[in-house]
Write a protein that holds these residues in place. Structure first.
Motif, PDB file in Angstrom:
ATOM      1  N   LYS A   1       0.836  -1.200   0.000  1.00 40.15           N
ATOM      2  CA  LYS A   1       0.000   0.000   0.000  1.00 40.15           C
ATOM      3  C   LYS A   1       0.872   1.253   0.000  1.00 40.15           C
ATOM      4  O   LYS A   1       1.875   1.321   0.706  1.00 40.15           O
ATOM      5  N   HIS A   2       0.455   2.237  -0.757  1.00 43.60           N
ATOM      6  CA  HIS A   2       1.131   3.533  -0.754  1.00 43.60           C
ATOM      7  C   HIS A   2       0.412   4.423   0.253  1.00 43.60           C
ATOM      8  O   HIS A   2      -0.819   4.406   0.329  1.00 43.60           O
ATOM      9  N   PRO A   3       1.156   5.209   1.052  1.00 42.37           N
ATOM     10  CA  PRO A   3       0.519   6.050   2.072  1.00 42.37           C
ATOM     11  C   PRO A   3      -0.547   6.999   1.521  1.00 42.37           C
ATOM     12  O   PRO A   3      -1.550   7.247   2.181  1.00 42.37           O
ATOM     13  N   VAL A   4      -0.354   7.492   0.315  1.00 42.32           N
ATOM     14  CA  VAL A   4      -1.362   8.401  -0.266  1.00 42.32           C
ATOM     15  C   VAL A   4      -2.639   7.640  -0.584  1.00 42.32           C
ATOM     16  O   VAL A   4      -3.740   8.141  -0.341  1.00 42.32           O
ATOM     17  N   ASP A   5      -2.511   6.429  -1.097  1.00 47.35           N
ATOM     18  CA  ASP A   5      -3.701   5.620  -1.393  1.00 47.35           C
ATOM     19  C   ASP A   5      -4.482   5.330  -0.115  1.00 47.35           C
ATOM     20  O   ASP A   5      -5.714   5.396  -0.101  1.00 47.35           O
ATOM     21  N   GLU A   6      -3.770   5.025   0.965  1.00 54.30           N
ATOM     22  CA  GLU A   6      -4.434   4.784   2.253  1.00 54.30           C
ATOM     23  C   GLU A   6      -5.113   6.049   2.757  1.00 54.30           C
ATOM     24  O   GLU A   6      -6.239   5.995   3.254  1.00 54.30           O
ATOM     25  N   TYR A   7      -4.438   7.184   2.616  1.00 53.04           N
ATOM     26  CA  TYR A   7      -4.990   8.451   3.101  1.00 53.04           C
ATOM     27  C   TYR A   7      -6.246   8.821   2.316  1.00 53.04           C
ATOM     28  O   TYR A   7      -7.266   9.180   2.903  1.00 53.04           O
ATOM     29  N   VAL A   8      -6.189   8.722   0.998  1.00 54.03           N
ATOM     30  CA  VAL A   8      -7.355   9.030   0.162  1.00 54.03           C
ATOM     31  C   VAL A   8      -8.499   8.082   0.512  1.00 54.03           C
ATOM     32  O   VAL A   8      -9.653   8.501   0.635  1.00 54.03           O
ATOM     33  N   GLY A   9      -8.190   6.810   0.720  1.00 53.86           N
ATOM     34  CA  GLY A   9      -9.215   5.841   1.113  1.00 53.86           C
ATOM     35  C   GLY A   9      -9.882   6.201   2.431  1.00 53.86           C
ATOM     36  O   GLY A   9     -11.105   6.106   2.571  1.00 53.86           O
ATOM     37  N   LYS A  10      -9.083   6.646   3.399  1.00 52.76           N
ATOM     38  CA  LYS A  10      -9.650   7.076   4.684  1.00 52.76           C
ATOM     39  C   LYS A  10     -10.566   8.275   4.500  1.00 52.76           C
ATOM     40  O   LYS A  10     -11.625   8.351   5.115  1.00 52.76           O
ATOM     41  N   ARG A  11     -10.147   9.194   3.637  1.00 54.30           N
ATOM     42  CA  ARG A  11     -10.965  10.385   3.405  1.00 54.30           C
ATOM     43  C   ARG A  11     -12.282  10.010   2.714  1.00 54.30           C
ATOM     44  O   ARG A  11     -13.320  10.597   3.018  1.00 54.30           O
ATOM     45  N   ILE A  12     -12.253   9.024   1.835  1.00 58.86           N
ATOM     46  CA  ILE A  12     -13.489   8.543   1.197  1.00 58.86           C
ATOM     47  C   ILE A  12     -14.402   7.964   2.269  1.00 58.86           C
ATOM     48  O   ILE A  12     -15.587   8.289   2.346  1.00 58.86           O
TER      49      ILE A  12
END
Length: 121
Positions: free
Chosen positions: A2-13
């Motif tokens: 997992k890339h940290p940005v992908d995880e962050y965007v997912g959390k924001r979704i």
């Protein structure tokens, strides 16, 4: 991996979905995909393409930039000013949603009560 940005965007979704009281299935229906894909986006297992993020933002009533708010130049989330990640706490999100459902004059009174109680604690 997992890339940290992908995880962050997912959390924001996920956080936006919770804030609006939308289920994964409802969001998936609006976007035209299966709810399992929403699950994968929210955990960061799958990257959200630009066009899909555009669709999700439109379905959730926010700009695409909403999903990147809070990221710094190092591609790491900024530290929250409060202990823990409040937006990952479902109870805190439900409380916030309920708070904003209260009429404004009553909401101000509730806010003042909460402030006084927190100072007394």
């Amino acid at each position: 991996m997992k890339h940290p940005v992908d995880e962050y965007v997912g959390k924001r979704i996920r956080h936006r979905r919770w804030m609006t009281g939308t289920t994964q299935q409802q969001l998936a229906d609006k976007v035209g995909i299966k709810f399992q894909q929403i699950q994968k986006y929210e955990t960061g297992m799958n990257r959200v393409s630009a066009s899909r993020l555009w669709d999700i933002a439109h379905a959730m009533g926010v700009s695409v930039s909403f999903f990147f708010e809070g990221l710094d130049g190092e591609v790491a989330p900024k530290e929250a000013s409060t202990p823990g990640d409040l937006l990952s706490d479902r109870e805190a999100l439900e409380l916030l949603r309920s708070y904003y459902a209260i009429p404004e004059n009553q909401r101000r009174q509730l806010f003042e009560l909460a402030r006084v109680l927190s100072e007394a604690a």
